[in-house]
Design a protein around this motif. Structure first.
Motif, PDB file in Angstrom:
ATOM      1  N   ALA A   1       0.827  -1.207   0.000  1.00 13.18           N
ATOM      2  CA  ALA A   1       0.000   0.000   0.000  1.00 13.18           C
ATOM      3  C   ALA A   1       0.860   1.257   0.000  1.00 13.18           C
ATOM      4  CB  ALA A   1      -0.932  -0.007   1.209  1.00 13.18           C
ATOM      5  N   MET A   2       2.008   1.209   0.690  1.00  6.99           N
ATOM      6  CA  MET A   2       2.918   2.353   0.689  1.00  6.99           C
ATOM      7  C   MET A   2       3.477   2.588  -0.710  1.00  6.99           C
ATOM      8  SD  MET A   2       4.083   4.698   2.795  1.00  6.99           S
ATOM      9  CE  MET A   2       4.245   4.097   4.488  1.00  6.99           C
ATOM     10  N   ARG A   3       3.766   1.530  -1.451  1.00  4.70           N
ATOM     11  CA  ARG A   3       4.251   1.694  -2.824  1.00  4.70           C
ATOM     12  C   ARG A   3       3.146   2.285  -3.710  1.00  4.70           C
ATOM     13  NH1 ARG A   3       6.425  -3.451  -1.623  1.00  4.70           N
ATOM     14  NH2 ARG A   3       4.876  -4.523  -2.931  1.00  4.70           N
ATOM     15  N   VAL A   4       1.909   1.846  -3.477  1.00  2.16           N
ATOM     16  CA  VAL A   4       0.785   2.425  -4.231  1.00  2.16           C
ATOM     17  C   VAL A   4       0.641   3.904  -3.880  1.00  2.16           C
ATOM     18  CG1 VAL A   4      -1.717   2.342  -4.597  1.00  2.16           C
ATOM     19  CG2 VAL A   4      -0.413   0.219  -4.430  1.00  2.16           C
ATOM     20  N   LEU A   5       0.782   4.248  -2.604  1.00  5.24           N
ATOM     21  CA  LEU A   5       0.710   5.654  -2.186  1.00  5.24           C
ATOM     22  C   LEU A   5       1.803   6.477  -2.854  1.00  5.24           C
ATOM     23  CD1 LEU A   5      -0.518   7.857  -0.371  1.00  5.24           C
ATOM     24  CD2 LEU A   5       1.040   7.108   1.449  1.00  5.24           C
ATOM     25  N   THR A   6       2.994   5.917  -2.999  1.00  2.00           N
ATOM     26  CA  THR A   6       4.091   6.616  -3.667  1.00  2.00           C
ATOM     27  C   THR A   6       3.726   6.919  -5.123  1.00  2.00           C
ATOM     28  OG1 THR A   6       5.734   5.574  -2.228  1.00  2.00           O
ATOM     29  CG2 THR A   6       6.517   6.459  -4.324  1.00  2.00           C
ATOM     30  N   GLY A   7       3.211   5.921  -5.836  1.00  2.00           N
ATOM     31  CA  GLY A   7       2.802   6.141  -7.218  1.00  2.00           C
ATOM     32  C   GLY A   7       1.647   7.123  -7.317  1.00  2.00           C
ATOM     33  N   PHE A   8       0.697   7.022  -6.408  1.00  2.00           N
ATOM     34  CA  PHE A   8      -0.453   7.930  -6.343  1.00  2.00           C
ATOM     35  C   PHE A   8       0.026   9.374  -6.195  1.00  2.00           C
ATOM     36  CE2 PHE A   8      -3.536  10.183  -3.619  1.00  2.00           C
ATOM     37  CZ  PHE A   8      -4.742   9.948  -4.267  1.00  2.00           C
TER      38      PHE A   8
ATOM     39  N   ARG B   1       0.871  14.920  -8.489  1.00  2.00           N
ATOM     40  CA  ARG B   1       1.549  16.168  -8.114  1.00  2.00           C
ATOM     41  C   ARG B   1       1.422  17.237  -9.181  1.00  2.00           C
ATOM     42  NH1 ARG B   1       6.535  15.884  -4.147  1.00  2.00           N
ATOM     43  NH2 ARG B   1       6.288  18.071  -4.557  1.00  2.00           N
ATOM     44  N   VAL B   2       1.359  16.841 -10.441  1.00  2.00           N
ATOM     45  CA  VAL B   2       1.228  17.837 -11.508  1.00  2.00           C
ATOM     46  C   VAL B   2      -0.151  18.485 -11.457  1.00  2.00           C
ATOM     47  CG1 VAL B   2       1.186  18.182 -14.002  1.00  2.00           C
ATOM     48  CG2 VAL B   2       2.879  16.647 -12.981  1.00  2.00           C
TER      49      VAL B   2
ATOM     50  N   VAL C   1       4.182  16.884   0.220  1.00  2.00           N
ATOM     51  CA  VAL C   1       4.996  15.744   0.608  1.00  2.00           C
ATOM     52  C   VAL C   1       5.578  15.085  -0.641  1.00  2.00           C
ATOM     53  CG1 VAL C   1       3.069  14.107   0.562  1.00  2.00           C
ATOM     54  CG2 VAL C   1       5.035  13.648   2.021  1.00  2.00           C
ATOM     55  N   SER C   2       6.801  14.606  -0.514  1.00  2.00           N
ATOM     56  CA  SER C   2       7.457  13.884  -1.601  1.00  2.00           C
ATOM     57  C   SER C   2       7.901  12.528  -1.053  1.00  2.00           C
ATOM     58  CB  SER C   2       8.668  14.670  -2.117  1.00  2.00           C
ATOM     59  OG  SER C   2       9.310  13.965  -3.145  1.00  2.00           O
ATOM     60  N   LEU C   3       7.322  11.465  -1.607  1.00  2.00           N
ATOM     61  CA  LEU C   3       7.629  10.127  -1.105  1.00  2.00           C
ATOM     62  C   LEU C   3       8.717   9.488  -1.948  1.00  2.00           C
ATOM     63  CD1 LEU C   3       4.044   8.755  -0.346  1.00  2.00           C
ATOM     64  CD2 LEU C   3       5.619   9.953   1.169  1.00  2.00           C
ATOM     65  N   SER C   4       9.770   9.061  -1.296  1.00  2.00           N
ATOM     66  CA  SER C   4      10.853   8.365  -1.988  1.00  2.00           C
ATOM     67  C   SER C   4      10.555   6.871  -1.982  1.00  2.00           C
ATOM     68  CB  SER C   4      12.189   8.640  -1.292  1.00  2.00           C
ATOM     69  OG  SER C   4      12.136   8.218   0.058  1.00  2.00           O
ATOM     70  N   GLY C   5      11.332   6.139  -2.691  1.00  2.00           N
ATOM     71  CA  GLY C   5      11.157   4.694  -2.704  1.00  2.00           C
ATOM     72  C   GLY C   5      10.444   4.220  -3.946  1.00  2.00           C
ATOM     73  N   GLU C   6      10.244   2.941  -3.997  1.00  2.00           N
ATOM     74  CA  GLU C   6       9.687   2.288  -5.173  1.00  2.00           C
ATOM     75  C   GLU C   6       8.169   2.445  -5.205  1.00  2.00           C
ATOM     76  OE1 GLU C   6       9.477  -2.291  -6.941  1.00  2.00           O
ATOM     77  OE2 GLU C   6      10.745  -1.792  -5.211  1.00  2.00           O
TER      78      GLU C   6
ATOM     79  N   GLU D   1       4.407   1.048  -6.878  1.00  2.00           N
ATOM     80  CA  GLU D   1       3.768  -0.158  -7.400  1.00  2.00           C
ATOM     81  C   GLU D   1       3.212   0.194  -8.778  1.00  2.00           C
ATOM     82  OE1 GLU D   1       2.480  -4.272  -6.499  1.00  2.00           O
ATOM     83  OE2 GLU D   1       3.949  -2.890  -5.610  1.00  2.00           O
ATOM     84  N   GLU D   2       3.976  -0.051  -9.797  1.00  2.00           N
ATOM     85  CA  GLU D   2       3.633   0.415 -11.137  1.00  2.00           C
ATOM     86  C   GLU D   2       2.300  -0.162 -11.596  1.00  2.00           C
ATOM     87  OE1 GLU D   2       5.638   0.646 -15.597  1.00  2.00           O
ATOM     88  OE2 GLU D   2       6.791  -0.102 -13.888  1.00  2.00           O
ATOM     89  N   GLY D   3       1.455   0.734 -12.135  1.00  2.00           N
ATOM     90  CA  GLY D   3       0.158   0.328 -12.662  1.00  2.00           C
ATOM     91  C   GLY D   3      -0.956   0.277 -11.636  1.00  2.00           C
TER      92      GLY D   3
END
Length: 398
Positions: free
Chosen positions: A112-119, A124-125, A132-137, A139-141
């Motif tokens: 879920a954290m990876r999904v939050l990062t992609g979200f 952001r645009v 907030v800026s989330l680093s890390g990998e 969850e593509e797609g």
């Protein structure tokens, strides 16, 4: 009477010493959370009400109750100029960190954290107030299409999976929900619908002014079936009495019956006003019990404190034209009023005042309880306006 022992706490969102009259709502939430924890569907709650009825206090107490029962609580306040994603992202990150500490949920929470990062990166645009800026990998797609409605569903489903694995329901509390834009509100409702369908333990509890209900219906036609809607209003007499009597008794003091009756008459059971009158009556009294004379002597100070700290801050937000509109409403009484009657009071056409009316609704000063009707969102605002603008014509432009 010792002022340092005064138990009454007027103030925006201040926790009163006795949260009277709200047990039924708290019990509804307790039952819903327990159902969610057991993997059963449970409806969230929307708490509509006027200013000063204690919605914020109740929402915070619900959060404390949920945390004490082992839930994870996400608390937001929606200001007028912030986007929903900007508010949600940092709080969901904290919630996922809490869930990740439960061994059975660690893998789900990390996903879920990876999904939050992609979200976050995808939105952001579009939502430039996301700080907030989330680093890390990522969850593509998953949750990274840039479409808020689809992505928020995907994200909250993943949060729900982590919550289910941890057996810890997640409660999202949003105050001032009426300020969330209709498109963003629609995305939130769509996600709530999906969570309910899949019986995942993520629940929304929102509070806002009465116009919130119309905004929710506009955002999603099925909104009324997603939630329970217990109205937060003035306290019934027994609860209002308890809100005064118990805090005083805890400090070894009491009210005479006539004093209590006068406070209830002056405040009409509105929680914020009860705290204001309780505070000033305590400070004016020389000894216990607090008498009718003490309350009468304190009333002028209580009214002044309300005028300066509760009412005026709202009047300061309006333009001269909006101010005249509000004063015309006050001249007609407490309301609700027909929009046409306000226009007639101002000697203006109904059409010429449509924009002013709409702006006052957006600012949360008035609301529409029925077609072509308007009412104040602040209790007793008509009396305040008559005090500060005694003549209905006094505020007219030359």
């Amino acid at each position: 009477m010792d002022a340092a022992s005064n138990p009454f706490e007027p103030g925006a969102g201040n926790q009163p010493p006795e949260l009277a009259g709200r047990d039924e709502v708290r019990e509804k939430v307790r039952i819903a959370l327990e159902r969610a924890k057991r993997g059963r569907s449970a409806r969230g709650l929307i708490l509509p009400g006027l200013r000063g009825v204690g919605k914020t206090v109740l929402l915070r107490q619900i959060g404390r109750d949920a945390a004490a029962a082992g839930g994870v609580v996400v608390t937001l306040e929606a200001p007028e100029q912030r986007s929903l994603p900007a508010l949600l992202i940092p709080q969901l990150r904290v919630a996922l960190l809490q869930l990740s500490r439960v061994a059975a949920a660690k893998e789900h929470a990390e996903r879920a954290m990876r999904v939050l990062t992609g979200f976050t990166r995808a939105l952001r645009v579009k939502y430039q107030d996301i700080e907030v800026s989330l680093s890390g990998e990522a969850e593509e797609g998953f949750g990274d299409n840039g479409d808020l409605e689809q992505d928020l569903q995907t994200l909250l489903v993943q949060v729900g999976a982590a919550a289910a694995a941890a057996r810890k329901p997640v409660l999202i509390l949003i105050d001032e929900l009426q300020y969330v834009k209709v498109t963003e509100l629609g995305a939130l409702l769509s996600a709530s619908h999906r969570l309910s369908q899949e019986a995942l333990p993520v629940m929304l509890i929102g509070a806002g002014l009465p116009q919130l209900l119309a905004r929710m219906a506009k955002a999603k036609s099925y909104a009324e079936r997603l939630f329970e809607y217990p109205r937060v209003d003035a306290l019934p007499e027994e609860a209002a009495r308890r809100a005064l009597v118990k805090p005083a008794a805890d400090e070894g003091a009491a009210f005479e019956e006539e004093a209590l009756a006068e406070i209830l008459r002056q405040t009409r059971g509105y929680p914020y006003f009860l705290q204001e009158w309780g505070k000033h009556a305590w400070d004016f009294a020389e000894r216990s019990p607090i008498t009718l004379d003490d309350v009468v002597a304190a009333s002028a100070a209580a009214v002044l404190a309300l005028d300066e700290g509760f009412f005026r801050v709202r009047l300061d937000r309006v333009t001269p034209m909006e101010r005249r509109y509000l004063r015309a409403m006050a001249e007609l009484g407490e309301g609700p009023h027909r929009s046409g009657d306000v226009a007639e009071q101002m000697n203006r056409s109904l059409e010429s005042l449509g924009s002013t009316r709409d702006k006052l609704i957006r600012k949360g000063m008035i609301w529409s309880p029925a077609y072509a009707e308007i009412a104040f969102t602040v209790p007793m605002f008509d009396r305040y306006l008559k005090r500060v603008i005694p003549d209905a014509e006094a505020d007219e432009e030359p």
